[in-house]
Scaffold this motif. Structure first.
Motif, short mmCIF file in Angstrom:
data_model
loop_
_atom_site.label_atom_id
_atom_site.label_comp_id
_atom_site.label_asym_id
_atom_site.label_seq_id
_atom_site.Cartn_x
_atom_site.Cartn_y
_atom_site.Cartn_z
N ALA A 179 54.91 63.54 17.12
CA ALA A 179 53.51 63.18 16.85
C ALA A 179 52.68 64.43 16.66
O ALA A 179 52.76 65.37 17.47
N TYR A 180 51.92 64.48 15.56
CA TYR A 180 50.97 65.59 15.34
C TYR A 180 49.55 65.02 15.33
O TYR A 180 49.24 64.13 14.55
N LEU A 181 48.74 65.57 16.21
CA LEU A 181 47.35 65.13 16.31
C LEU A 181 46.45 66.24 15.77
O LEU A 181 46.43 67.35 16.31
N THR A 200 51.34 61.02 12.34
CA THR A 200 50.25 61.99 12.35
C THR A 200 48.94 61.21 12.46
O THR A 200 48.84 60.08 11.99
N SER A 201 47.99 61.84 13.09
CA SER A 201 46.66 61.25 13.14
C SER A 201 45.65 62.34 12.84
O SER A 201 45.65 63.39 13.49
N ALA A 202 44.83 62.12 11.84
CA ALA A 202 43.72 63.03 11.52
C ALA A 202 44.18 64.48 11.42
O ALA A 202 43.67 65.35 12.13
N LEU A 255 49.11 71.96 5.37
CA LEU A 255 48.22 73.07 5.03
C LEU A 255 47.78 73.88 6.25
O LEU A 255 47.34 75.01 6.11
N SER A 256 47.91 73.31 7.45
CA SER A 256 47.26 73.98 8.57
C SER A 256 48.21 74.58 9.60
O SER A 256 47.75 75.15 10.58
N THR A 257 49.51 74.47 9.40
CA THR A 257 50.43 75.12 10.35
C THR A 257 51.38 76.06 9.59
O THR A 257 51.59 75.90 8.39
N ASN A 259 37.92 72.83 7.45
CA ASN A 259 39.38 72.91 7.55
C ASN A 259 40.00 72.47 6.22
O ASN A 259 39.62 72.99 5.19
N SER A 260 40.93 71.50 6.25
CA SER A 260 41.66 71.22 5.01
C SER A 260 41.09 70.05 4.22
O SER A 260 41.71 69.60 3.27
N TRP A 261 39.94 69.54 4.63
CA TRP A 261 39.47 68.36 3.86
C TRP A 261 38.08 68.58 3.28
O TRP A 261 37.55 69.69 3.34
N1 MGD Z 1 46.21 80.18 8.82
C1 MGD Z 1 45.35 79.42 9.47
N2 MGD Z 1 45.70 78.18 9.79
C2 MGD Z 1 44.86 77.39 10.49
C3 MGD Z 1 43.61 77.88 10.90
C4 MGD Z 1 43.25 79.20 10.54
O1 MGD Z 1 42.17 79.68 10.86
N3 MGD Z 1 44.15 79.93 9.83
N4 MGD Z 1 42.80 77.08 11.68
C5 MGD Z 1 43.47 76.14 12.53
C6 MGD Z 1 42.55 75.26 13.21
S1 MGD Z 1 41.42 76.00 14.24
C7 MGD Z 1 42.58 73.93 13.10
S2 MGD Z 1 41.58 72.99 14.09
C8 MGD Z 1 43.52 73.28 12.18
C9 MGD Z 1 42.95 72.09 11.46
O2 MGD Z 1 43.96 71.45 10.78
P1 MGD Z 1 44.36 69.94 11.03
O3 MGD Z 1 44.55 69.63 12.45
O4 MGD Z 1 45.51 69.67 10.14
O5 MGD Z 1 43.04 69.15 10.66
P2 MGD Z 1 42.16 68.98 9.37
O6 MGD Z 1 42.47 69.91 8.28
O7 MGD Z 1 40.77 68.97 9.85
O8 MGD Z 1 42.63 67.48 9.00
C10 MGD Z 1 41.91 66.79 8.16
C11 MGD Z 1 42.47 65.37 8.01
O9 MGD Z 1 41.89 64.53 9.01
C12 MGD Z 1 41.39 63.37 8.39
N5 MGD Z 1 40.28 62.80 9.13
C13 MGD Z 1 39.00 63.19 9.15
N6 MGD Z 1 38.29 62.44 10.01
C14 MGD Z 1 39.14 61.54 10.53
C15 MGD Z 1 39.01 60.52 11.49
O10 MGD Z 1 37.96 60.28 12.04
N7 MGD Z 1 40.12 59.82 11.80
C16 MGD Z 1 41.30 60.04 11.20
N8 MGD Z 1 42.33 59.33 11.58
N9 MGD Z 1 41.46 61.00 10.28
C17 MGD Z 1 40.40 61.76 9.97
C18 MGD Z 1 40.99 63.83 7.02
O11 MGD Z 1 41.01 62.75 6.16
C19 MGD Z 1 42.04 64.86 6.67
O12 MGD Z 1 43.12 64.26 6.01
O13 MGD Z 1 43.97 74.22 11.20
C20 MGD Z 1 44.53 75.34 11.79
N10 MGD Z 1 45.22 76.14 10.82
#
Ligand code: MGD
Ligand code: MGD
Ligand code: SF4
Ligand code: MO
Length: 709
Positions: free
Chosen positions: A110-112, A394-396, A401-403, A596-598
């Motif tokens: 699970a990825y949150l 996965t949820s939200a 793109l973010s890991t 972030n990614s959206w």
């Molecule tokens: N290289 C590098 N990587 C990073 C970072 C960085 O600085 N450098 N930052 C990191 C950090 S701090 C973070 S927090 C992460 C963020 O990365 P992730 O945890 O992957 O989160 P987001 O990119 O915000 O995800 C956005 C998704 O959530 C959905 N979403 C939005 N609102 C809701 C909702 O209310 N409910 C549901 N179910 N879905 C929703 C959107 O539709 C979108 O698809 O990235 C990290 N990755």
């Protein structure tokens, strides 16, 4: 006859970042015609940033999913067909339960993602859902973000969420290390209207100093900025402690232990060593330590830049020790602990966090607070054997793109038995899901911030009812989680007991009303009467009574952290001048208009100049014969990208920067089509092997080479 038009003013809240701004919407005939900051909000005081306005765009966005969809086909050929909710929830519960029954809970990963922390529905109903999966393979954005803060809070204050925040409105000296609140609006420091609060700091004669490898928007409004070589902050922070000890400036509170051990540990971290490793002069290190000790009030604050690096935990520990030794801890203007109306820490609604109760199957890295590092997710899916992750939830989030090594994760997701995403959009990650379950969007649901009131620079509380009623065939996220929890447990032969079943079906509003009532600071009736929010006052000293440690004392030298100092010494000894062999260090960046990614499909947030470029110092460009604006190849151990490079002397020589959350690639959507955001993903380059002891990814300071295409 023209229909009578109905214009209403509605109170709303922005949940896009940690600043939790209060909003005032004008709604004409069901359409939002204006979004402004709410001047009556006691915390945000009328502030709004460009992103806040886009909440209205999300509400009407044709790209947003409103009903469950099932993927047919894959890759570029994939199409999506709508499902009825019951059919979708049954299908998902069936597949999750089948995996658990056949292969055990750990076969579910699970990825949150980040927006869960901003959703009340996840806060009240998410944990029960995750528990029902019975898996140790839980991951979240925390391990690409703030887990070092949590580990240090757990070790020193006894609870992972006892995070000390700067009492920004009263401080005289604000030292910011690796954070850019002018763009991010603050993190682990809920501080709407940071720009105005900095002006007020200056008006009362205070000073802000920034340590950052880029001259950021925050550095530009600071009184001083110093470049620091990525990943070497620990040397600077420990040298500041060295100075406090050596010059007899340490004034710790009476409830700390281990000052002698700490003094021994920092004895060889001299300002000269810090200069050699970090580029911050020994003189600067000394004067920062002295200024912190001498200030009427002062606080050191470190965020992403010092958390997502190889020594994130050592950095956060050193920052905690600086705040403790400087004499400003738990005092007005220093590092203080908010008292939210729903105290998730004191009431143990969230657990204190434990370390190393289990380890990851493949790489043997410890869990913390019930989670494994997001950096091991892909290998847990790819490596054969018992306990392999076969099914993903996965949820939200958008971890592709973010890991670190997003492309590796993307490939791993293609080979799963089943994947379900709870998300509003098809993105680079959810495109691999078999089923996507979309919750209502922010304007359609109630909000109370269970997380960020706990990190706020002022104690306030606010209940925000949904602005728009959800349509009949939409579901709130709490309903999705509640329904799945019940259906999975049913299929596993462990149907929920009556009280658990009732809780899963109880709306967040009712749960919050009970929590507020029993908390004794305010009531739901009070909050309903004051939708702008109620002010519960400035931060107050609460120590040591609120410490969650056994003896209500703070250990200044927790062994788990101090055992990492030999590794730090080795790393610092290996630091070479940037120009030695052409290697550059990659860091990330955030912009005001990014989330972030959206939200990279909204017209409002993708206007203006391109912002996806690789930033580098003009000398680093010319040393490689690269012209400003030219396309370059950037290569790390993990991957290669091509992107335009821009020369800016805001970059420290030897350091390059890409924004994160870019590099969109979802056919058939408008994501990333605007020329302003048509970039690449920084996480095609970051390395899942580089971890801090907390399990946090070392996203900052990744070695790369840059050459003309
Ligand atoms: N290289 C590098 N990587 C990073 C970072 C960085 O600085 N450098 N930052 C990191 C950090 S701090 C973070 S927090 C992460 C963020 O990365 P992730 O945890 O992957 O989160 P987001 O990119 O915000 O995800 C956005 C998704 O959530 C959905 N979403 C939005 N609102 C809701 C909702 O209310 N409910 C549901 N179910 N879905 C929703 C959107 O539709 C979108 O698809 O990235 C990290 N990755
Ligand atoms: N506009 C906008 N706001 C956001 C977000 C967003 O995507 N867009 N995301 C939200 C989220 S999820 C989070 S976690 C917060 C993050 O909030 P912040 O931490 O304030 O945001 P960043 O811009 O990531 O700031 C990190 C800073 O660290 C610097 N840095 C990088 N490496 C190092 C290093 O080794 N040492 C030092 N000293 N500095 C370094 C970078 O140059 C950057 O200026 O922002 C939140 N707010
Ligand atoms: S600063 Fe912007 S994104 Fe953050 S809560 Fe306020 S309006 Fe929303
Ligand atoms: Mo984050």
């Amino acid at each position: 006859m023209p229909a009578v038009s109905l214009t209403e003013t509605k109170t709303a809240v922005c949940n896009l970042c940690e600043a939790i701004c209060g909003l005032r919407l004008t709604v004409e005939d069901g359409i939002v015609t204006s979004v402004r900051g709410n001047p009556d909000d006691p915390l945000s005081r009328g502030y709004i940033c460009p992103k806040g306005v886009s909440l209205a765009d999300v509400y009407t966005d044709p790209d947003r999913l409103r009903r469950p969809v099932r993927r047919v086909g894959s890759g570029a050929e994939a199409t999506w067909e709508e499902l009825e909710w019951d059919e979708a929830l049954d299908l998902v519960a069936e597949r999750l339960a089948a995996t658990i029954l056949e292969h055990g809970g750990d076969a579910v990963g699970a990825y949150l993602g980040n927006p869960n922390a901003h959703s009340l529905g996840f806060g009240t109903h998410g944990a029960g859902f995750v528990r029902s999966l019975r898996t140790h393979n839980r991951f979240s954005a925390s391990t690409v973000d703030q887990v070092p803060h949590q580990l240090v809070a757990h070790l020193m204050y006894g609870h992972q969420l006892m995070i000390a925040v700067p009492d920004l409105d009263r401080t005289d000296f604000f030292l910011v290390v690796g954070a850019n609140p002018m763009a991010s609006n603050g993190s682990l420091m809920t501080v709407p209207d940071f720009p105005q609060r900095v002006r007020e700091l200056h008006e009362r004669g205070g000073r802000m100093v920034v340590l950052d490898p880029r001259r950021t928007e925050t550095a530009k409004v600071a009184d001083e900025h110093h470049f620091v070589r990525p990943g070497t902050d620990a040397a600077v922070l420990l040298a500041m402690l060295h100075v406090l000890v050596a010059e007899d400036l340490a004034r710790p509170p009476s409830y700390v232990d281990g000052l002698d051990r700490l003094a021994d540990l920092v004895a060889d971290f001299t300002p000269e060593l810090a200069e050699q490793a970090s580029g911050v002069s020994a003189e600067t290190v000394r004067s920062l330590a002295r200024e912190l000790a001498a200030a009427g009030s002062g606080v050191v604050y470190g965020r992403m830049g010092v958390s997502t690096q190889a020594f994130g935990t050592v950095c956060q520990w050193a920052i905690a020790c600086l705040n403790l030794l400087s004499g400003h801890f738990d005092r007005p203007g220093g590092a203080m602990f908010p008292e939210p109306a729903v105290d998730t820490v004191g009431r143990r609604i969230v657990g204190p966090g434990r370390y190393d109760r289990w380890r990851s199957r493949v790489r043997d890295v410890p869990e913390f607070a019930g989670e494994l590092p997001a950096s091991v997710m892909a290998e847990e899916m790819r490596t054969p054997g018992e306990g392999r992750i076969r099914t993903v939830v996965t949820s939200a989030g958008n971890p592709v793109l973010s890991t670190p090594d997003g492309p590796g994760l993307s490939r791993a997701l293609e080979d799963l038995d089943f994947m379900v995403s709870v998300d509003l959009y098809i993105n680079e990650t959810t495109r691999h899901a078999d089923v996507i379950l979309p919750p209502t969007s922010a304007l359609e649901r109630d909000q109370y911030d269970l997380v960020f009131h706990g990190f706020a620079v002022r104690n306030t509380a606010r209940w925000t009812p949904a602005v728009f009623e959800a349509e009949q065939d939409q579901r709130h996220d709490w309903q999705i989680f509640g329904e799945l929890t019940a259906r999975i447990n049913e299929r596993l032969g462990t149907p929920l007991a009556d009280d658990a079943a009732a809780a899963a079906a109880t709306p967040p509003a009712d749960l919050i009303a009970v929590l507020l009532e029993s908390g004794g600071r305010t009531t739901m009736a009070d909050l309903l009467e004051h939708p702008e929010g109620v002010d519960l006052g400035a931060l107050r000293p609460t120590m040591p009574q609120r410490l969650q440690t056994p003896e209500q004392r703070i250990d200044l030298a927790p062994p788990l952290v101090t055992d990492d100092l030999p590794r730090l010494r080795d790393a610092l000894a290996a630091v070479r001048p940037a120009t030695d062999d052409g290697e550059l260090l990659l860091i990330g960046r955030r912009h005001k208009q990014d989330c972030n990614s959206w939200l990279h499909n909204t017209a409002r947030l993708t206007r203006g100049k391109p912002r996806h470029h690789l930033l580098m110092h003009p000398d680093d460009l010319s040393a490689r014969g690269i012209a400003d604006g030219q396309r370059v190849t950037v290569t790390s151990r993990v991957g290669t990208v091509e992107v335009e490079a821009s020369g800016v002397d805001d970059m420290m020589p030897g350091v390059v920067s890409l924004p994160h959350g870019y590099g969109h690639q979802v056919p058939g959507t408008r994501l990333g089509h605007a020329s302003t955001v048509a970039g690449v993903s920084i996480n095609d380059l970051t390395d899942p092997e580089l971890l801090d002891i907390s399990g946090n990814a070392a996203l900052s300071g990744v070695p790369v080479r840059v050459s003309a295409c």
